[in-house]
Every structure is written in structure tokens, then in C-alpha cells.
Design an enzyme around this catalytic site. Sequence first.
Site, short mmCIF file in Angstrom:
data_model
loop_
_atom_site.label_atom_id
_atom_site.label_comp_id
_atom_site.label_asym_id
_atom_site.label_seq_id
_atom_site.Cartn_x
_atom_site.Cartn_y
_atom_site.Cartn_z
N ARG A 295 -51.25 9.36 59.22
CA ARG A 295 -49.79 9.31 59.28
C ARG A 295 -49.20 9.67 60.66
NH1 ARG A 295 -46.90 8.26 55.41
NH2 ARG A 295 -48.33 9.06 53.83
N MET B 224 -42.15 0.50 53.80
CA MET B 224 -42.88 1.11 52.69
C MET B 224 -43.88 2.17 53.15
SD MET B 224 -41.38 -0.47 50.32
CE MET B 224 -42.34 -0.15 48.84
N ARG B 225 -43.38 3.11 53.92
CA ARG B 225 -44.25 4.19 54.40
C ARG B 225 -43.44 5.44 54.54
NH1 ARG B 225 -49.35 4.03 57.03
NH2 ARG B 225 -49.04 5.90 58.25
N HIS C 260 -31.95 2.66 49.44
CA HIS C 260 -32.78 2.77 48.24
C HIS C 260 -32.03 2.13 47.06
CE1 HIS C 260 -35.91 4.35 45.68
NE2 HIS C 260 -34.96 4.72 44.84
N ASP D 143 -36.86 9.61 49.87
CA ASP D 143 -35.55 9.22 49.31
C ASP D 143 -34.66 10.42 49.05
OD1 ASP D 143 -36.46 6.56 49.33
OD2 ASP D 143 -37.33 6.75 47.33
N LYS E 85 -27.19 -7.36 46.34
CA LYS E 85 -25.92 -7.82 46.90
C LYS E 85 -25.11 -6.63 47.46
CE LYS E 85 -22.34 -11.01 45.61
NZ LYS E 85 -21.30 -10.88 44.61
N GLU F 128 -26.46 -3.73 48.31
CA GLU F 128 -27.24 -3.17 49.44
C GLU F 128 -26.79 -3.80 50.74
OE1 GLU F 128 -31.52 -2.89 49.09
OE2 GLU F 128 -31.42 -2.94 46.91
#
Length: 200
Positions: free
Chosen positions: A64, A89-90, A108, A144, A171, A173
Site C-alpha cells: 500500500r 477502488m483502493r 460514494h 468512506d 444521475k 452523483e
Amino acid sequence: MKRLGILLSGRGSNFEAIADNVAAGKIPAEIAVVISNRPEARGLEVARQRGLNAVCIPSKGMEREAYDRLLIEELKKNRVDLICLAGFMRLLSAMFVREFPLRILNIHPSLLPAFPGLDAQHQALEHGVKISGCTVHFVDENLDAGPIIVQAAVPVLNDDTVETLSARILKEEHRIYTEAINIVLSGKFRIEGRRVILED
Ligand code: GRF
């Protein structure tokens, strides 16, 4: 002109909405770099087609912090003022987050703190909530979890599937990410505890 850095891993529709609004003058910034951790990400291809600076830094098999150091280097090289995670996606390390205090945003597809993590729309349907939506928040070292900047709600309908609910949320978002970016770029907010208070 402020400089945006976009981080993505896949489809890139939020990135496209941001890029459209930048091009239309609705966001007072330019996109300095689009970075994907996956070579096959559609968003990376779209960025290239748009003539943007599109960079792939593959994350597969990387530890990481070592990966995050590469990201930091690329973002600094491009003198980025604000980092927008758009389907990235990390999980980012605390070290990465410390490098850019209050300068990393994420979107999110739920009304946080409900349904963090993967498959938020599926989680919402499973739980049986009647209202879901999306959240743009500052990124901290937890998933998140940082202070919320903008949210939008949508109804969950009786015949919804993950696909139909996701489309209704998406929509919103595309609308609220730009709104949140503009709030942060304007600097017209303060943070009290977890609350982002708009000053206007
Ligand atoms: C969106 O639903 C976003 O909220 C989540 O990942 C999805 C990315 O979609 N973080 P796209 O790549 O922007 O189309």
C-alpha cells in the site's frame, strides 16, 4: 487556475461528468492528470480520447505505502490542488491522506454513514431502506468516513433492482460531485468537528 487530479479504476462516468463541467466552464479548474490503477479502466481510455494527461500506475501486487508514494509523486509532479476519487477502488494509506489535508474528495453511492464499502446499492436494497442516495466527502484514513460535503437522496422503488437503483443514484452523483468540488475550490466553508459548514 486550480488543478484537479482524478483517480479512477473503472468506467469513469463521474470523471466524465467532471470533465464535461470543466469544459463547460462550470468548474473553475483544469484537469491536470487522470490516474488509473488498472490498465484496462474505461475511464483511462476516455481521458486519452479527450486529450487529457492520462497515466496508468498499476497497483497489482504492490504494497500500500509503496504504491501511494508513486501516486503522491505523480500528483505532485502535476501540481495538483484537489484530488477527486472517482470510482478509485483502493484504500489510501494514512501517509497519503496526510500529504493532502482536506484536499481529497470521494463519492460514494449511499447516504453515508449507511452502507460504506462495496456494493452500497445492493446493501441498501437488502436492508430495505426507502431512501438512498449518494455522498461526496473528504477522505480520511478510514473507508468512506471523512466529513460530508454534499449529499443527495433518491427514493427506493418497489420494483428496483441493483441496476435501476444504481442508475437513479448515478444521475445524482454526476450532479453533486461538481457541486462539492466547487464548494471546496471556493474555500467558503469551515469544518466544526465532523460538520462541513458552508459560509455564504
Ligand atoms: C460510483 O457509483 C461511485 O459512487 C463509486 O464507484 C462508482 C464509480 O462509477 N465510488 P464511475 O467509474 O464514476 O462510472
